[in-house]
Enzyme design. Structure first.
Site, short mmCIF file in Angstrom:
data_model
loop_
_atom_site.label_atom_id
_atom_site.label_comp_id
_atom_site.label_asym_id
_atom_site.label_seq_id
_atom_site.Cartn_x
_atom_site.Cartn_y
_atom_site.Cartn_z
N THR A 84 -20.77 23.17 -37.19
CA THR A 84 -20.88 24.37 -38.02
C THR A 84 -20.87 23.94 -39.48
OG1 THR A 84 -19.94 26.58 -38.44
CG2 THR A 84 -18.38 24.76 -38.18
N ARG A 139 -36.73 28.60 -42.92
CA ARG A 139 -35.75 27.52 -42.88
C ARG A 139 -35.04 27.49 -41.52
NH1 ARG A 139 -29.86 27.31 -42.04
NH2 ARG A 139 -29.13 25.37 -43.00
N VAL A 140 -34.85 26.30 -41.00
CA VAL A 140 -34.11 26.10 -39.75
C VAL A 140 -33.03 25.06 -40.01
CG1 VAL A 140 -34.22 25.26 -37.38
CG2 VAL A 140 -36.07 26.68 -38.28
N GLY A 141 -31.81 25.35 -39.59
CA GLY A 141 -30.72 24.41 -39.75
C GLY A 141 -30.51 23.55 -38.53
N THR A 179 -21.68 29.59 -38.00
CA THR A 179 -22.28 29.48 -36.67
C THR A 179 -21.21 29.63 -35.59
OG1 THR A 179 -23.86 27.91 -37.58
CG2 THR A 179 -23.59 27.92 -35.19
N GLY A 198 -26.36 23.02 -42.12
CA GLY A 198 -27.11 22.36 -41.07
C GLY A 198 -27.88 21.14 -41.51
#
Length: 328
Positions: free
Chosen positions: A239, A216-218, A188, A242
């Site tokens: 970073t 998927r979301v971190g 990230t 997540g």
């Protein structure tokens, strides 16, 4: 991108632009987080070796642009770079071959905006800013986020480059539909900045974990996890994996630790320590934090598999391992 270098710092003092310097390595070679702006001067810092991003942010600040413009335009450099396969255009896809992006932005007034699982838009950070400025909401996701982006004038673009597509096809040959979480597939870019008036802002943007499950979301678009700004205290960004950051609301934690008197460096170390403690000392993932306080002091700490971690010292106090111990 040289992933050995976690932090690239550019700052402006009375003498002009100072050259970037690595503050922390994710290979155990820690260095002093001592590069900061002179009193009252602007500063921009970001995760990893994204010198072009901090250079752009510094340019905006040097031209008396807003600190919010600085962080947005800084991370946009990486969003548009097809060679950066962890952010924006050219990012590695999910398991189904679709590139989806997450981003958030936060200003000195505590306003924030976020987009999650956004497809087909090169600059999710700019869409996140639009969410912040033009809607009553903080977060838009998926098809709704894309619809809002198109209605706001953003253009659709196929984000999957040939390079990332070919790597995904190669991954499919040997994968068990269970991608290995390692230090190579999620880097990230989180950016923190302070203007000449001492006001802070931050932005965070990513294409997420390579070959993740669809949807998927971190932590990157989650305010308080991947990014948090408090103009009275400082800001932090994260970073790495997540899911681990979300579980501790990592960036908010670090800002609160700075509020209680910790230096940015000690706060980042404690943030990592909390995550490792929750995993009973096991380390099979990468995690790192970057922090900037109101004074312009910076801190960073990052670890990944291969590091040894001793949870407590001989007196029973929480222990952050020394450089020599990390290498042992």
């Amino acid at each position: 991108m040289d992933r050995r270098k976690f932090i690239r710092n550019s700052s402006l003092g009375s003498a002009g632009l100072l050259s970037g310097s690595s503050l922390l390595s994710c290979e155990g070679e820690t260095t002093k987080a001592a590069v900061a702006a002179e009193s009252g001067g602007p500063i921009a810092v970001c995760t990893w070796d994204f010198a072009n991003a901090t250079a752009r942010a510094w340019e905006v600040l040097n031209q008396n642009g807003s600190v919010l413009d600085a962080v947005e335009q800084g991370v946009m450099v990486e969003e548009a770079d097809p060679e950066n396969q962890t952010v924006g255009y050219g990012g590695r896809p999910d398991r189904d071959g679709v590139v989806s992006l997450d981003a958030c932005i936060m200003d000195s007034e505590g306003r924030c905006g976020s987009v999650m699982a956004l497809e087909g838009i090169v600059h999710p950070v700019s869409v996140a800013r639009k969410v912040m400025e033009d809607t009553p909401h903080v977060i838009l996701a998926g098809a709704g986020a894309q619809q809002f982006a198109l209605e706001s004038g953003f253009k659709l673009k196929d984000l999957l480059t040939e390079k990332s597509k070919n790597q995904w096809l190669e991954w499919q040959k040997t994968s068990r539909y269970n991608p290995i979480i390692n230090i190579e597939n999620h880097d990230t870019i989180g950016m923190l900045a302070r203007d000449k008036n001492g006001n802070l802002a931050g932005a965070c943007t990513t294409s997420g974990m390579a070959y993740k499950m669809r949807g998927r979301v971190g932590d990157s678009p989650v305010i308080g996890a991947g990014l948090y700004i408090d103009n009275e205290v400082g800001g932090a960004t994260a970073t790495g994996v997540g899911e681990e950051v979300v579980r501790t609301v990592g960036s908010f934690l670090i800002v609160e630790l700075m509020r209680q008197g910790m230096s940015p460096q000690k706060a980042c170390e404690e943030g990592v320590a909390r995550i490792i403690a929750k995993n009973n000392g096991k380390l099979d993932f990468q995690i790192g934090f970057l922090a900037l306080n109101k004074k312009g002091e910076t801190g960073a700490f990052c670890i990944h598999p291969g590091f040894s971690y001793r949870k407590y010292d001989t007196q029973g106090h929480r222990n952050i391992p020394s450089e020599s111990y990390l290498k042992s």
